[in-house]
Write an enzyme that holds these catalytic residues in place. Structure first.
Site, mmCIF file in Angstrom:
data_model
loop_
_atom_site.group_PDB
_atom_site.id
_atom_site.type_symbol
_atom_site.label_atom_id
_atom_site.label_comp_id
_atom_site.label_asym_id
_atom_site.label_seq_id
_atom_site.Cartn_x
_atom_site.Cartn_y
_atom_site.Cartn_z
ATOM 1 N N GLU A 193 72.102 36.166 98.759
ATOM 2 C CA GLU A 193 73.315 36.101 99.586
ATOM 3 C C GLU A 193 73.107 35.188 100.792
ATOM 4 O OE1 GLU A 193 73.143 40.311 99.934
ATOM 5 O OE2 GLU A 193 74.891 40.629 98.642
ATOM 6 N N ARG A 210 77.190 38.050 106.930
ATOM 7 C CA ARG A 210 77.855 38.705 105.815
ATOM 8 C C ARG A 210 78.828 39.719 106.422
ATOM 9 N NH1 ARG A 210 75.414 43.403 102.068
ATOM 10 N NH2 ARG A 210 77.219 43.683 100.730
ATOM 11 N N HIS A 250 80.652 42.443 96.925
ATOM 12 C CA HIS A 250 79.439 41.750 96.464
ATOM 13 C C HIS A 250 79.720 40.286 96.130
ATOM 14 C CE1 HIS A 250 77.885 45.976 95.290
ATOM 15 N NE2 HIS A 250 77.301 45.584 96.407
ATOM 16 N N ARG A 270 77.064 56.625 96.559
ATOM 17 C CA ARG A 270 78.526 56.614 96.368
ATOM 18 C C ARG A 270 78.869 57.035 94.949
ATOM 19 N NH1 ARG A 270 79.307 50.615 98.431
ATOM 20 N NH2 ARG A 270 77.124 50.708 99.049
ATOM 21 N N ASN A 312 72.575 39.689 107.759
ATOM 22 C CA ASN A 312 73.177 40.533 106.731
ATOM 23 C C ASN A 312 72.887 41.978 107.147
ATOM 24 O OD1 ASN A 312 73.762 41.973 104.412
ATOM 25 N ND2 ASN A 312 72.821 40.486 103.021
#
Ligand code: AMP
Length: 397
Positions: free
Chosen positions: A380, A94, A182, A242, A9
């Site tokens: 994840e 990922r 996500h 962001r 990831n």
């Protein structure tokens, strides 16, 4: 099928990894860890399944100049020494953006890689590192099965109204639509939700993935109906660096009146804004909470207010709310942020138990709350490993 599955990831400044037994169906990795601080002062850490730290003294030298790809090569060498005789069956990655072409986990070929490369401008912070990881593994072991798992994939269940912008049809047809991100995290929460909510897991649920990147996902029947991120991972909530949703007129103004170019605007939106930009102190929620400066408090307050506002915007997709689930670094650990978000949602019947919230308990709603409020850790890596097992099983069948 004996051997291991490695998950990678690759984030903007980190590389998380986990090694899972390819045969065992449980969610606990045999080895997991990360290289943090890539580009600044990278550090490698790893632990075994019980949580015991592993010897990392024989990991190669890391420095500020070490790239993601070089870090991966060092990691693969270290793993080869620590994995024992167990062969690697597959590497699962990922990959942030799958675009129009990819939603299900996909075995990587040269053609797949070339198509994923075209999506780099849509996820400039993540996609280049995701693809660098794939290339580094291919250079190390060209024969090894590599599987891309997409953050956009979970949202393919959304209907057209949730996905299109009010732009001319030709642009929509070109693929300028809301993809959402996500997805691996939301997939994990959707899988474990029945353990916490029983049959209510199938109801109207909003999951708040609040980390450095942050988004919300509205689910019913544990499928995505709507989400706060759009064409890129810039939209929606205030994030570490962001800006989240922004009046597009601001961009026109910056170009026309301040003469800003593409690179400057990209840097502004992806790296200089969010918690960092508003506070002028840090992108890190923990640092802001400890700061006490009014600018830090304002950044936290804006983060919470915008999260609640965006959540309210997702409610028409659900027609109400049965449960709210917090996950990821801020969602799992910041009692103050959860409390601040929920304080804006009292009109929905959301009521938090202050003591349970302070302890990061799994259920933080009060007995009288009309909405179940939960804190559930994301994973994840477990989702990527499960996808790899499924593809390997299909290939073997
Ligand atoms: P992630 O991207 O999921 O790793 O989340 C990173 C964010 O979680 C950073 O803003 C951290 O400051 C925040 N975070 C992690 N632990 C805590 C904590 N105990 N209190 C507040 N924020 C935290």
């Amino acid at each position: 099928m004996s051997g291991d599955i490695l998950t990678l990831n690759a984030g903007s400044s980190s590389l998380k990894f986990a090694v899972f037994d390819a045969e065992a169906r449980d969610r606990t990795p045999r080895i997991s860890g990360m290289i943090a601080g890539i580009g600044r002062a990278p550090e490698f850490s790893a632990r075994a399944s019980g949580g015991a730290p592993l010897d990392t003294g024989d990991f190669g030298a890391l420095g500020a100049e070490t790239s993601h790809a070089e870090g991966i090569v060092l990691l693969l060498d270290w793993l080869a020494r620590h994995q024992g005789e167990r062969p690697l069956q597959a590497v699962g990655h990922r990959v942030v953006h799958g675009g129009k072409g990819f939603s299900a986990p996909t075995r990587v070929t040269d053609a797949v890689l070339a198509e994923l490369e075209t999506l780099v401008p849509l996820a400039p912070l993540h996609q280049p590192h995701n693809l660098a990881a794939i290339r580094a593994v291919a250079a190390w072991r060209p024969d090894l099965c590599q599987i891309a798992c997409f953050d956009t994939g979970f949202h393919h269940t959304q209907d057209r109204l949730s996905r299109i912008f009010a732009l001319p049809r030709a642009l929509t047809d070109e693929g300028i639509i809301r993809y959402g991100f996500h997805g691996l995290s939301y997939d994990h929460i959707a899988r474990v939700l029945p353990e916490h909510l029983g049959p209510r897991a199938e109801g109207r649920v909003i999951v708040a993935h609040l980390g450095n990147g942050a988004s919300l996902c509205a689910m019913k029947g544990r499928k995505s109906l709507a989400t706060s991120m759009g064409f890129t991972a810039l939209d929606g909530l205030v994030m570490g660096r962001r800006c989240g949703s922004l009046d597009p007129g601001v961009l026109l103004y910056l170009m026309q009146s301040k003469g800003m170019g593409v690179a400057e605007i990209e840097d502004l939106l992806y790296r200089q804004s969010g918690l960092f930009g508003v506070s002028g102190i840090s992108n890190n929620m923990r640092v802001l909470e400890q700061s006490g400066a009014p600018e830090a408090d304002e950044a936290i307050a804006l983060f919470a207010y915008r999260a609640a506002s965006v959540l309210a915007g997702l409610l028409p997709a659900l027609g109400g709310l049965d449960a709210l689930v917090f996950t990821a670094g801020i969602g799992e650990n910041s009692a103050r942020t959860r409390q601040a978000i929920c304080a804006h949602l009292g009109w929905l019947g959301v009521e938090v138990d202050a003591a349970a919230n302070a302890e990061n308990a799994v259920r933080i709603s009060s007995d009288g709350s009309a909405v179940d409020v939960l804190v559930v850790p994301t994973d994840e890596e477990a989702v990527i490993a499960a996808a790899c097992r499924a593809l390997l099983d299909d290939a073997a069948a």
